[in-house]
Design a protein around this motif. Sequence first.
Motif, short mmCIF file in Angstrom:
data_model
loop_
_atom_site.label_atom_id
_atom_site.label_comp_id
_atom_site.label_asym_id
_atom_site.label_seq_id
_atom_site.Cartn_x
_atom_site.Cartn_y
_atom_site.Cartn_z
N LYS A 18 0.84 -1.20 0.00
CA LYS A 18 0.00 0.00 0.00
C LYS A 18 0.88 1.26 0.00
N THR A 19 0.38 2.30 -0.65
CA THR A 19 1.13 3.54 -0.78
C THR A 19 1.53 4.11 0.58
N LYS A 20 0.62 4.07 1.53
CA LYS A 20 0.89 4.62 2.87
C LYS A 20 2.06 3.90 3.53
N SER A 21 2.13 2.60 3.40
CA SER A 21 3.21 1.80 4.00
C SER A 21 4.53 2.07 3.28
N LEU A 22 4.47 2.14 1.96
CA LEU A 22 5.69 2.37 1.18
C LEU A 22 6.30 3.74 1.47
N ARG A 23 5.46 4.73 1.75
CA ARG A 23 5.97 6.07 2.08
C ARG A 23 6.84 6.02 3.33
N VAL A 24 6.42 5.23 4.32
CA VAL A 24 7.19 5.10 5.57
C VAL A 24 8.54 4.44 5.28
N VAL A 25 8.53 3.40 4.46
CA VAL A 25 9.76 2.70 4.09
C VAL A 25 10.71 3.65 3.36
N LEU A 26 10.18 4.42 2.42
CA LEU A 26 11.01 5.33 1.63
C LEU A 26 11.59 6.44 2.49
N LYS A 27 10.81 6.95 3.43
CA LYS A 27 11.31 7.98 4.33
C LYS A 27 12.48 7.46 5.16
N THR A 28 12.34 6.23 5.66
CA THR A 28 13.42 5.61 6.43
C THR A 28 14.62 5.34 5.56
N LEU A 29 14.38 4.93 4.32
CA LEU A 29 15.47 4.67 3.38
C LEU A 29 16.29 5.94 3.13
N GLU A 30 15.61 7.07 3.01
CA GLU A 30 16.32 8.35 2.85
C GLU A 30 17.27 8.60 4.00
N GLU A 31 16.79 8.39 5.21
CA GLU A 31 17.61 8.62 6.41
C GLU A 31 18.78 7.64 6.46
N PHE A 32 18.52 6.41 6.05
CA PHE A 32 19.58 5.40 6.06
C PHE A 32 20.70 5.76 5.09
N ILE A 33 20.32 6.14 3.87
CA ILE A 33 21.33 6.50 2.86
C ILE A 33 22.17 7.68 3.35
N ALA A 34 21.51 8.66 3.96
CA ALA A 34 22.22 9.83 4.47
C ALA A 34 23.18 9.46 5.60
N SER A 35 22.86 8.39 6.33
CA SER A 35 23.68 7.99 7.48
C SER A 35 24.93 7.20 7.08
N ILE A 36 25.01 6.74 5.83
CA ILE A 36 26.16 5.95 5.39
C ILE A 36 27.41 6.82 5.35
N VAL A 37 28.41 6.42 6.10
CA VAL A 37 29.67 7.16 6.14
C VAL A 37 30.58 6.63 5.05
N VAL A 38 30.99 7.52 4.15
CA VAL A 38 31.90 7.13 3.07
C VAL A 38 33.32 7.29 3.59
N SER A 39 33.96 6.16 3.83
CA SER A 39 35.32 6.19 4.37
C SER A 39 36.07 4.97 3.89
N THR A 40 37.37 5.11 3.70
CA THR A 40 38.19 3.97 3.26
C THR A 40 38.81 3.25 4.43
#
Length: 293
Positions: free
Chosen positions: A186-208
């Motif tokens: 359902k669209t309502k459920s997917l919106r929650v997943v996508l919002k969390t996905l945004e936060e997750f991607i932003a939290s990824i630290v790019v480091s070697t």
Amino acid sequence: LERVTTLIQSNLGKSKLTSLQCSDIESFPELLQIVASELVESAFKAESKEHVSCCGCGLALVFRGISTAGADSTSVSKIGITVDKAIAEWSTKRSKYETSALFETVTNRAPGSSARFLLLPLLTATKDARTAFLKCESFRLLSTIYSNKHSPDEPDYAATKQHLASSRGQSMEAFRYSLKDDVMKKTKSLRVVLKTLEEFIASIVVSTSAGLTDDNTVGQLEGIKLQLLEHAAKNGQALKNSIQKCTKAIEAKVAAIKDAIEKEKVEHKKSIKSPTKSPPKKSPKKKKKGKKK
């Protein structure tokens, strides 16, 4: 109850524990285990959201106590088991809606500890929770964990950053599972997943360093992107903006990770080709013989 709630939320709940003393420091970690178990039990029996939030403040205080006291791995593991069981019971068995306030309070009041203790069981709940609502609640709590800012001044800062990095694969697996989960279509459920996905991607630290960037992360993110494009084709305009945000964020993060990996390879090749040479030893100067008179 109101007085106790005020005491914990306004006074004890905000303390840093540095000024608190325990008469028997050796038994302090064991005491924290007992308190954690009793707080969780009390939260599940509570009749109001305020009572549950009060228990959450106490649990956040316990988490901070673990970091301050330097509890051993056994004590930390036992408290972790208590939290795992609590989230499993909340997500898979019939419990009151207000119980989620326990975990919400902890994520807000103890950001570092919530990442260490709540992240993995909540990822499990996104798959195993008995309803779409509880799965969405799990993602909503995860969104807070991913978006929390961590200060180097926190006693468990290094452990928190390492835990977020080491659990990255499990996080991506949870997103990939949810994007193909029939319960979450359902669209309502997917919106929650996508919002969390945004936060997750932003939290990824790019480091070697410490293996924080690898080809597996790139592959998983690109796999998530393909799933998002499939959803975009099916859902039309309903999730267009959210999906576009996530896909752009994935593309930027993947590019940054690939760049970091390439730089690491170049640096590695340089270190092989030009090993550090030790400076040549200076030969002792010979004393000039003076002319004999």
